[in-house]
Write a protein that holds these residues in place. Structure first.
Motif, PDB file in Angstrom:
ATOM      1  N   PRO A  60      -1.875   3.143   1.138  1.00  0.00           N
ATOM      2  CA  PRO A  60      -1.916   3.198  -0.333  1.00  0.00           C
ATOM      3  C   PRO A  60      -1.589   1.892  -1.036  1.00  0.00           C
ATOM      4  O   PRO A  60      -1.868   1.746  -2.227  1.00  0.00           O
ATOM      5  N   ILE A  61      -1.003   0.910  -0.312  1.00  0.00           N
ATOM      6  CA  ILE A  61      -0.702  -0.371  -0.947  1.00  0.00           C
ATOM      7  C   ILE A  61      -1.959  -0.987  -1.541  1.00  0.00           C
ATOM      8  O   ILE A  61      -1.904  -1.721  -2.540  1.00  0.00           O
ATOM      9  N   HIS A  62      -3.125  -0.672  -0.957  1.00  0.00           N
ATOM     10  CA  HIS A  62      -4.366  -1.231  -1.470  1.00  0.00           C
ATOM     11  C   HIS A  62      -4.690  -0.724  -2.874  1.00  0.00           C
ATOM     12  O   HIS A  62      -5.423  -1.385  -3.616  1.00  0.00           O
ATOM     13  N   LEU A  63      -4.169   0.453  -3.235  1.00  0.00           N
ATOM     14  CA  LEU A  63      -4.428   0.991  -4.565  1.00  0.00           C
ATOM     15  C   LEU A  63      -3.705   0.190  -5.646  1.00  0.00           C
ATOM     16  O   LEU A  63      -4.072   0.261  -6.821  1.00  0.00           O
ATOM     17  N   ALA A  64      -2.711  -0.587  -5.239  1.00  0.00           N
ATOM     18  CA  ALA A  64      -1.988  -1.414  -6.207  1.00  0.00           C
ATOM     19  C   ALA A  64      -2.802  -2.629  -6.627  1.00  0.00           C
ATOM     20  O   ALA A  64      -2.579  -3.183  -7.706  1.00  0.00           O
ATOM     21  N   ALA A  65      -3.747  -3.042  -5.786  1.00  0.00           N
ATOM     22  CA  ALA A  65      -4.510  -4.259  -6.082  1.00  0.00           C
ATOM     23  C   ALA A  65      -5.320  -4.145  -7.372  1.00  0.00           C
ATOM     24  O   ALA A  65      -5.278  -5.063  -8.203  1.00  0.00           O
ATOM     25  N   PRO A  66      -6.076  -3.053  -7.596  1.00  0.00           N
ATOM     26  CA  PRO A  66      -6.821  -2.951  -8.862  1.00  0.00           C
ATOM     27  C   PRO A  66      -5.929  -2.905 -10.087  1.00  0.00           C
ATOM     28  O   PRO A  66      -6.291  -3.439 -11.142  1.00  0.00           O
ATOM     29  N   VAL A  67      -4.764  -2.269  -9.958  1.00  0.00           N
ATOM     30  CA  VAL A  67      -3.821  -2.212 -11.085  1.00  0.00           C
ATOM     31  C   VAL A  67      -3.309  -3.611 -11.408  1.00  0.00           C
ATOM     32  O   VAL A  67      -3.264  -4.029 -12.576  1.00  0.00           O
ATOM     33  N   ALA A  68      -2.942  -4.353 -10.360  1.00  0.00           N
ATOM     34  CA  ALA A  68      -2.466  -5.719 -10.561  1.00  0.00           C
ATOM     35  C   ALA A  68      -3.568  -6.602 -11.137  1.00  0.00           C
ATOM     36  O   ALA A  68      -3.320  -7.437 -12.011  1.00  0.00           O
ATOM     37  N   ALA A  69      -4.796  -6.414 -10.657  1.00  0.00           N
ATOM     38  CA  ALA A  69      -5.925  -7.211 -11.152  1.00  0.00           C
ATOM     39  C   ALA A  69      -6.182  -6.935 -12.628  1.00  0.00           C
ATOM     40  O   ALA A  69      -6.388  -7.862 -13.425  1.00  0.00           O
ATOM     41  N   ALA A  70      -6.173  -5.658 -13.009  1.00  0.00           N
ATOM     42  CA  ALA A  70      -6.410  -5.300 -14.409  1.00  0.00           C
ATOM     43  C   ALA A  70      -5.307  -5.855 -15.310  1.00  0.00           C
ATOM     44  O   ALA A  70      -5.578  -6.334 -16.420  1.00  0.00           O
ATOM     45  N   ALA A  71      -4.061  -5.806 -14.826  1.00  0.00           N
ATOM     46  CA  ALA A  71      -2.951  -6.346 -15.611  1.00  0.00           C
ATOM     47  C   ALA A  71      -3.084  -7.852 -15.773  1.00  0.00           C
ATOM     48  O   ALA A  71      -2.850  -8.403 -16.860  1.00  0.00           O
TER      49      ALA A  71
END
Length: 207
Positions: A60-71
């Motif tokens: 699930p750590i990979h799901l953090a990447a889009p959130v970080a990218a959008a931020a």
């Protein structure tokens, strides 16, 4: 090391998706979703073909990447907009990492070399294709003035050969990924292209 490279590839592709969302005027939710589709789409397609749980859900750590990218895009958009080729740079970085790690994962799961290389290409170009289609943009993959898939093919083939000859290592993955990234940017700089599907256009024949 594989997890780190996969995460970086997801993040780079997600940045390109969020940048496109910003240019299309999407809201922050749309930015996260388009970034997630871009960053995770190719890997999900690969894993479904391989018959395994997609990495996006098993790690699930990979799901953090889009959130970080959008931020990141949300807070830095005025700065990145001053660099018109930013989207292409991040897309090239994601392409370089994913075409290699995609092929490696297929090889690790026992796929034959040809299938592994093809899955590497699919992993590399899949997210960008989904991004462009959802954002209602002509896919770069089918642009006759672009060689989008060619660097991915070379990268996936190179890492497959390295695996078969015993030269595979994380350093080789980084080196091949860097080569793909560089080739992609150089091709954009000099307008390289591959031959069209027909030797001449129909209009040329009538002339």
């Amino acid at each position: 090391m594989d997890v780190v490279l996969d995460f970086l590839g997801t993040f780079f592709f997600a940045i390109s998706g969020s940048l496109l969302a910003a240019r299309r005027g999407f809201d922050i939710v749309g930015s996260v979703l388009l970034g997630a589709l871009t960053g995770l789409g190719g890997g999900v397609v690969r894993d479904l073909i391989l018959g395994v749980t997609p990495t996006a859900f098993s790690q699930p750590i990979h799901l953090a990447a889009p959130v970080a990218a959008a931020a990141l895009v949300f807070f830095l958009d005025p700065a990145v907009e001053r660099m018109p080729h930013t989207l292409l740079v991040f897309d090239a970085a994601g392409l370089g990492l994913f075409c290699t790690t995609g092929a490696v994962k297929a090889l690790q799961l026992g796929m034959n070399p040809v299938a592994a290389a093809l899955l590497g290409v699919a992993t590399g170009v899949g997210g960008g294709l989904l991004r462009d289609v959802v954002a209602n943009r002509d896919p770069q993959l089918f642009d006759p003035d672009d060689i989008y898939a060619v660097p991915a093919m070379l990268g996936a083939a190179s890492i497959t050969v390295a695996w078969l000859t015993g030269w595979y290592s994380p350093a080789v993955v980084v080196a091949v990924g860097t080569l793909v990234f560089t080739l992609r940017l150089v091709s954009l700089r000099f307008g390289w292209r591959v031959p069209r599907a027909v030797a001449r256009r129909r209009d040329d024949r009538r002339a």
